[in-house]
Motif scaffolding. Structure first.
Motif, PDB file in Angstrom:
ATOM      1  N   SER A  48     -15.459  -1.817   1.553  1.00 40.98           N
ATOM      2  CA  SER A  48     -14.288  -2.335   0.844  1.00 40.98           C
ATOM      3  C   SER A  48     -13.143  -2.651   1.802  1.00 40.98           C
ATOM      4  N   ARG A  49     -13.103  -2.006   2.990  1.00 42.37           N
ATOM      5  CA  ARG A  49     -11.958  -2.200   3.873  1.00 42.37           C
ATOM      6  C   ARG A  49     -12.187  -3.248   4.951  1.00 42.37           C
TER       7      ARG A  49
ATOM      8  N   PHE B  33      10.667 -11.695   0.518  1.00 42.88           N
ATOM      9  CA  PHE B  33      10.444 -11.066  -0.790  1.00 42.88           C
ATOM     10  C   PHE B  33      11.742 -10.534  -1.374  1.00 42.88           C
TER      11      PHE B  33
ATOM     12  N   PRO C 166       4.783  -7.088  -1.583  1.00 49.59           N
ATOM     13  CA  PRO C 166       3.816  -6.607  -0.586  1.00 49.59           C
ATOM     14  C   PRO C 166       2.925  -5.510  -1.151  1.00 49.59           C
TER      15      PRO C 166
ATOM     16  N   PHE D 173      -0.055  -1.034   7.073  1.00 49.93           N
ATOM     17  CA  PHE D 173       0.806  -0.013   6.471  1.00 49.93           C
ATOM     18  C   PHE D 173       1.942  -0.660   5.682  1.00 49.93           C
ATOM     19  N   VAL D 174       2.628  -1.593   6.292  1.00 48.17           N
ATOM     20  CA  VAL D 174       3.804  -2.177   5.649  1.00 48.17           C
ATOM     21  C   VAL D 174       3.415  -3.042   4.450  1.00 48.17           C
TER      22      VAL D 174
ATOM     23  N   ALA E 232       0.748  -2.755   2.613  1.00 46.04           N
ATOM     24  CA  ALA E 232      -0.196  -2.041   1.746  1.00 46.04           C
ATOM     25  C   ALA E 232      -1.555  -2.734   1.769  1.00 46.04           C
TER      26      ALA E 232
ATOM     27  N   PRO F  60      -5.318  -2.902   2.432  1.00 46.58           N
ATOM     28  CA  PRO F  60      -6.326  -1.831   2.512  1.00 46.58           C
ATOM     29  C   PRO F  60      -7.387  -2.097   3.583  1.00 46.58           C
TER      30      PRO F  60
ATOM     31  N   LYS G 174      -5.616   1.217   8.976  1.00 48.39           N
ATOM     32  CA  LYS G 174      -4.967   2.358   8.341  1.00 48.39           C
ATOM     33  C   LYS G 174      -6.003   3.403   7.933  1.00 48.39           C
TER      34      LYS G 174
ATOM     35  N   ASP H   2      -4.211   7.359  -1.778  1.00 49.56           N
ATOM     36  CA  ASP H   2      -5.313   7.211  -2.718  1.00 49.56           C
ATOM     37  C   ASP H   2      -5.839   8.585  -3.155  1.00 49.56           C
TER      38      ASP H   2
ATOM     39  N   TRP I 275     -10.942   1.179  -9.912  1.00 45.97           N
ATOM     40  CA  TRP I 275     -10.468   1.850  -8.711  1.00 45.97           C
ATOM     41  C   TRP I 275     -10.834   0.991  -7.505  1.00 45.97           C
ATOM     42  N   THR I 276      -9.841   0.346  -6.929  1.00 49.18           N
ATOM     43  CA  THR I 276     -10.043  -0.423  -5.701  1.00 49.18           C
ATOM     44  C   THR I 276      -9.447   0.426  -4.580  1.00 49.18           C
ATOM     45  N   PRO I 277     -10.290   0.979  -3.699  1.00 49.67           N
ATOM     46  CA  PRO I 277      -9.804   1.943  -2.705  1.00 49.67           C
ATOM     47  C   PRO I 277      -8.607   1.441  -1.903  1.00 49.67           C
ATOM     48  N   ASP I 278      -7.643   2.321  -1.695  1.00 50.39           N
ATOM     49  CA  ASP I 278      -6.429   2.039  -0.925  1.00 50.39           C
ATOM     50  C   ASP I 278      -5.619   0.874  -1.484  1.00 50.39           C
ATOM     51  N   GLN I 279      -5.850   0.514  -2.744  1.00 54.47           N
ATOM     52  CA  GLN I 279      -5.228  -0.682  -3.265  1.00 54.47           C
ATOM     53  C   GLN I 279      -4.661  -0.484  -4.666  1.00 54.47           C
ATOM     54  N   GLU I 280      -5.530  -0.170  -5.604  1.00 57.51           N
ATOM     55  CA  GLU I 280      -5.081  -0.111  -6.989  1.00 57.51           C
ATOM     56  C   GLU I 280      -5.993   0.788  -7.826  1.00 57.51           C
TER      57      GLU I 280
ATOM     58  N   LYS J 158      -0.193   1.142  -7.888  1.00 58.78           N
ATOM     59  CA  LYS J 158      -0.278   0.308  -6.695  1.00 58.78           C
ATOM     60  C   LYS J 158      -0.165   1.260  -5.517  1.00 58.78           C
ATOM     61  N   ILE J 159      -1.154   1.253  -4.638  1.00 54.10           N
ATOM     62  CA  ILE J 159      -1.104   2.159  -3.498  1.00 54.10           C
ATOM     63  C   ILE J 159      -0.340   1.487  -2.371  1.00 54.10           C
ATOM     64  N   VAL J 160       0.880   1.975  -2.146  1.00 56.84           N
ATOM     65  CA  VAL J 160       1.792   1.363  -1.175  1.00 56.84           C
ATOM     66  C   VAL J 160       2.212   2.454  -0.195  1.00 56.84           C
ATOM     67  N   PRO J 161       1.617   2.506   0.978  1.00 53.66           N
ATOM     68  CA  PRO J 161       1.870   3.624   1.891  1.00 53.66           C
ATOM     69  C   PRO J 161       3.301   3.681   2.433  1.00 53.66           C
ATOM     70  N   SER J 162       3.964   2.549   2.536  1.00 59.19           N
ATOM     71  CA  SER J 162       5.301   2.546   3.124  1.00 59.19           C
ATOM     72  C   SER J 162       6.355   2.882   2.074  1.00 59.19           C
TER      73      SER J 162
ATOM     74  N   GLN K 169       8.754   0.096   1.260  1.00 61.47           N
ATOM     75  CA  GLN K 169       8.234  -0.950   0.357  1.00 61.47           C
ATOM     76  C   GLN K 169       8.133  -0.453  -1.080  1.00 61.47           C
TER      77      GLN K 169
ATOM     78  N   LEU L 250       9.899  -2.385  -4.114  1.00 61.45           N
ATOM     79  CA  LEU L 250       9.177  -2.785  -5.327  1.00 61.45           C
ATOM     80  C   LEU L 250       9.854  -2.255  -6.584  1.00 61.45           C
TER      81      LEU L 250
ATOM     82  N   ASP M  18       9.108  -4.761  -9.738  1.00 57.50           N
ATOM     83  CA  ASP M  18       7.664  -4.945  -9.702  1.00 57.50           C
ATOM     84  C   ASP M  18       6.917  -3.668 -10.068  1.00 57.50           C
TER      85      ASP M  18
END
Lengths: 335, 532
Positions: free
Chosen positions: A95-96, A158, A167, A281-282, A284, A286, A290, B43, B221-226, B248-252, B255, B259, B264
């Motif tokens: 997936s990544r 944005f 993002p 990272f910034v 998001a 996948p 990361k 996640d 479940w979309t890994p590291d995403q949603e 929404k998986i947003v690591p920062s 951000q 959002l 959003d």
């Protein structure tokens, strides 16, 4: 014949290098302190349960035995299980990896496009305002950290101008049906125009960020070699013979200046395919970058091994292709 | 509709099922009402309830599965809704009765409750779930055997009754059952994925959302995403108000904040104090701030030199500028912690005990101790920014009283391993007790030889209180006195630096209503609704 033996030799190098990377990565990940079990066990447990989990994972066995077991799984296509995600590493990467590769391809195409165009024009018109602007963009691209640039790009397009989508990774809305894992390609194949637009929109900002940072050194290289070629005797001779300037640049100068640039492109593409941690990272995104860093933080050996070996293979492959490409374009490398 | 012109952004917006465009005025209210979009930092680690140890896993599991009991929502009167284990309500357990000897619970299983696929939740399913917890090695096992003292699965009496028997009485037996580790599983489904090597289907349940009976189903479940949850309209307590939850998986963190500001997302999880401060006065955004029992501490290694010296630990406790940590690290959004039992938990002595900064006294104590000037390392998990800030402040304060210190940043895994092996001098840490009872808290962190006693502390007075407390009622004056004594002993021994109780904070759109701050600080989306 000579070409065939060259290719065979390169292939042997390839296999030996991959094996070397395997051994080094295995030893380094295991030799570094940090055992994944403790982090995942949490506080509500006891030492006996932790020890049992370590035994179950085989982490108490001697390093050579662990390595042999790893290789055994590897030849069966089993890259192990990530303790951090509970998924098999193969499915995690499944997936990544497309996320990283799609972004890398997009970025490298844009980067090569602008770098060659701007580099060539700047070399042809060395004293123009355009050349100065190219200088500035080139220095900016090589000196600005990707992390910072990514943040600024989001802030401008944005947050402030509101002309870019949020993002939030690869797509807003429903991804297209999976065929290749590349959202844009899958959307094209399934004629899902909404998904195509949505995934292209998401690619824009991270793609342009990376295209600027990886394109800048390419542009500078292209410009430098182009300037050299344009000043060389054969071009001057061509000019004296009355060959039209445009034809002189495109047909005669460019091919010779391009060669060193292709090596640069290969390096940058290899870098992008390894996953660009900060941009992922910034935005998001996948991707594998990361994923690798998160796995390292958790001392999650299997995914770290897989990402490093995969990146090494991709790098070696990109170089192999570049060298083969050189073999055919550059007569000198055939001697 | 705002312009999103890059690559046809308008279509993007329409395709979003209006979730990300909820701040815009155009979409019909009925559609926005039913979707809650949450920006989360990471996640899901595992979907096996018994092994969940990180916030996101708990967060998901709490929506998918029912537990035997749940927390009753209490209105604090100041607009704050809370849920604590001292007020429970039945969930899969409709009601329960304790026998005179305090060992056996006769439990009525709620009738008419169904799993997501429509099949009924039976007494056998409940028994199976306990049986699985007792036979696997996760946190649920620990809760049952070490807190509830239950080592045998319950017994089915009839279709609607089971009996649960403990080896010895525990005041917290039922409270321990609100945690998601004790999720009610569909035994037919789980058994169908069991193998001879894996009799409890641990491999399958780790990566698949089972057929739960909770208010939401995990549908994508979309890994590291949603991650997408959809409402289970057949939920026993009634259909959830919000029909769809989108993570929404947003690591920062920056951000996630952006959002939330742009509309959003409706909730932005885990924002650091400086970013929360920047939301002050922001339009349409509410920052919830509630007293929390999460404690911010620095553990000291009581088991090895130099910190095995009590006078040195006391000296260090006097050296710390607590106010500065509260204001600088937590930007004032925290209360001081004075002892091992945080304010809000039963028997807490609050500010009647504890250390206040007194540099002279600190110097005296350090000077009079057996401390020989050896370097004391202050370890922290380098993925935790606030912990690093605490370590940096601490270093300068300890250096000032003559204790030589060095910072020791470690990755999460190394930090956890060395902490568990008692191989750190000082470690910056946090701990949130899921039950607000002194016996639970002390038995987890200060009982001699217990795994979570990372400070390697041991004191007979404390162990006595822990041992005797289990069999007594929470409000028994003897029990209260025991734990008050234990708190005084702990403060005198100073095994930790008791720093702060940082507030629980969550940034959300003002449209989000009914947010309940639960003891475990895991949001329960069933509580929520959206104002149109």
């Amino acid at each position: 014949m000579r070409t065939a033996s060259y290719l065979a030799r390169r292939l042997v190098y390839f296999v030996v290098s991959v094996l070397g990377v395997l051994v080094i990565t295995f030893v380094v990940t295991r030799a570094l302190p940090g055992n994944p079990v403790y982090l995942l066990a949490g506080p509500l447990t006891d030492q006996a349960k932790v020890d049992a989990a370590i035994r179950e994972l085989g982490l108490d066995r001697p390093l050579p035995a662990q390595f042999v077991a790893y290789l055994g799984d590897l030849v069966h296509g089993d890259l192990g299980t990530s303790l951090r995600t509970s998924q098999s590493v193969v499915s995690d990467l499944g997936s990544r990896w497309p996320a990283t590769a799609e972004l890398a391809l997009f970025a490298i195409v844009v980067a090569v496009g602008w770098a060659l165009l701007v580099g060539t024009l700047a070399a042809v018109f060395p004293r123009s305002v355009f050349a100065r602007a190219a200088d500035f963009v080139g220095s900016l691209g090589v000196s600005v950290p990707e992390f910072w640039l990514a943040t600024v790009v989001i802030l401008v397009f944005f947050t402030s101008l509101d002309i870019a989508p949020p993002p939030i990774g690869r797509i807003s809305g429903t991804p297209p049906g999976t065929i290749t894992g590349f959202y844009t390609v899958d959307a094209l194949l399934t004629a899902d125009w909404t998904a195509l637009r949505a995934s292209l929109a998401q690619l824009l900002l991270p793609g342009l960020t990376l295209a600027l940072t990886t394109g800048a050194p390419m542009m500078r290289t292209a410009r430098e070699f182009m300037t050299g070629v344009l000043g060389s005797p054969y071009i001057r001779a061509g000019r004296a013979l009355g060959i039209p300037p445009a034809r002189l640049v495109v047909r005669h100068a460019l091919p010779n200046a391009l060669l060193p640039v292709t090596t640069m492109i290969a390096t940058m593409f290899g870098y992008l395919l390894g996953g660009t941690v900060m941009v992922e990272f910034v935005f998001a995104w996948p991707g594998v970058g990361k994923y690798a860093v998160d796995s390292i933080t958790a001392s999650d050996y299997a995914p770290v091994m897989a990402v490093v070996v995969l990146s090494a293979m991709v790098y070696l492959l990109v170089y192999l292709v570049t060298d083969v490409f050189h073999l055919f374009v550059d007569p000198r490398s055939r001697t | 509709m705002r312009l999103r012109s890059l690559a046809g952004g308008v279509a993007v917006c329409a395709a979003l099922a209006l979730a990300a465009c909820s701040a815009d005025s155009d979409p019909p209210a009925s559609a926005t009402d039913s979707v809650l979009t949450v920006a989360v930092p990471d996640d899901i680690q595992t979907l096996d309830p018994m092994y969940a140890n990180f916030a996101r896993a708990h967060n998901a599991l709490q929506q998918i599965y029912d537990t035997p009991v749940n927390l009753e929502t209490q209105d604090r009167g100041n607009g704050q809704l809370v849920g604590t284990p001292d007020k429970l309500k039945g969930s899969a357990f409709e009601s329960w009765e304790r026998s005179a000897d305090g060992l056996t619970y006769t439990v009525k299983i709620r009738q008419g409750m169904t799993f997501h696929d429509g099949s009924p939740v039976t007494a056998e399913d409940v028994v199976y779930s306990f049986d699985r917890a007792l036979n696997t090695k996760g946190g649920a096992n620990w809760l049952l055997t070490q807190i509830a003292f239950v080592t045998k699965p319950p017994v089915v009496v009839d279709a609607s009754t089971i009996t649960l028997t403990a080896d010895k009485p525990s005041a917290l037996a039922i409270q321990a059952l609100y945690m998601d580790g004790l999720a009610i599983l569909d035994q037919d489904e789980v058994k169908s994925h069991a193998t001879t090597d894996d009799p409890w289907a641990e491999k399958w349940l780790a990566k698949n959302a089972g057929n739960g009976s909770g208010p939401y189903k995990l549908t994508s479940w979309t890994p590291d995403q949603e991650v997408v949850f959809e409402a289970f309209d057949g939920y026993w307590a009634g259909a959830p108000a919000i029909k769809k939850i989108v993570w929404k998986i947003v690591p920062s963190a920056a951000q996630r904040l952006a959002l939330l500001r742009s509309g959003d997302v409706d909730i932005a999880e885990s924002l650091p104090p400086d970013q929360l401060a920047s939301l002050k006065g922001a339009d349409g955004v509410t920052v919830l701030s509630a007293a929390s029992q999460n404690v911010s501490i620095v553990g000291m290694n009581n088991g090895r030199a130099p910190l095995s010296d009590k006078a040195l630990r006391q000296g260090i406790s006097y050296a710390v500028d607590y106010d500065r940590i509260l204001s600088q690290v937590y930007q004032g959004e925290a209360e001081r912690l004075y002892g091992p039992i945080p304010k809000g938990a039963a028997t807490s002595l609050g500010d009647t005990i504890g250390y206040k900064q007194d540099v002279e006294k600190a110097k005296q104590l350090v000077g009079g101790s057996g401390y020989d000037g050896a370097t004391v390392k202050i370890a922290f998990d380098n993925s935790k920014q606030l912990h690093e800030q605490i370590a940096v402040l601490l270093k300068s304060q300890l250096d000032a009283v003559g204790v030589t210190t060095e910072l020791e940043p470690l990755t999460s895994a190394v930090f956890s391993e060395r902490k568990a092996k008692k191989d750190l001098d000082m470690y910056v840490d946090e701990s949130l007790a899921w039950i607000n009872d002194p016996d639970y808290i002390l038995s987890l962190t200060f009982q001699c030889e217990v795994y979570g006693n990372y400070a390697d502390y041991c004191n007979q007075t404390v162990d006595d209180a822990i041992a005797k407390g289990w069999a007594m009622e929470a409000d028994d004056p003897v029990r209260v006195a025991l734990f008050e004594n234990a708190q005084r002993a702990l403060v005198d021994d100073a095994p930790w630096l008791f720093l702060a109780q940082p507030n629980y904070r969550m940034a959300m759109s003002s449209a989000v209503q009914g947010f309940v701050v639960r003891q475990n600080e895991v949001p329960f989306y069933y509580d929520l609704s959206l104002k149109g």
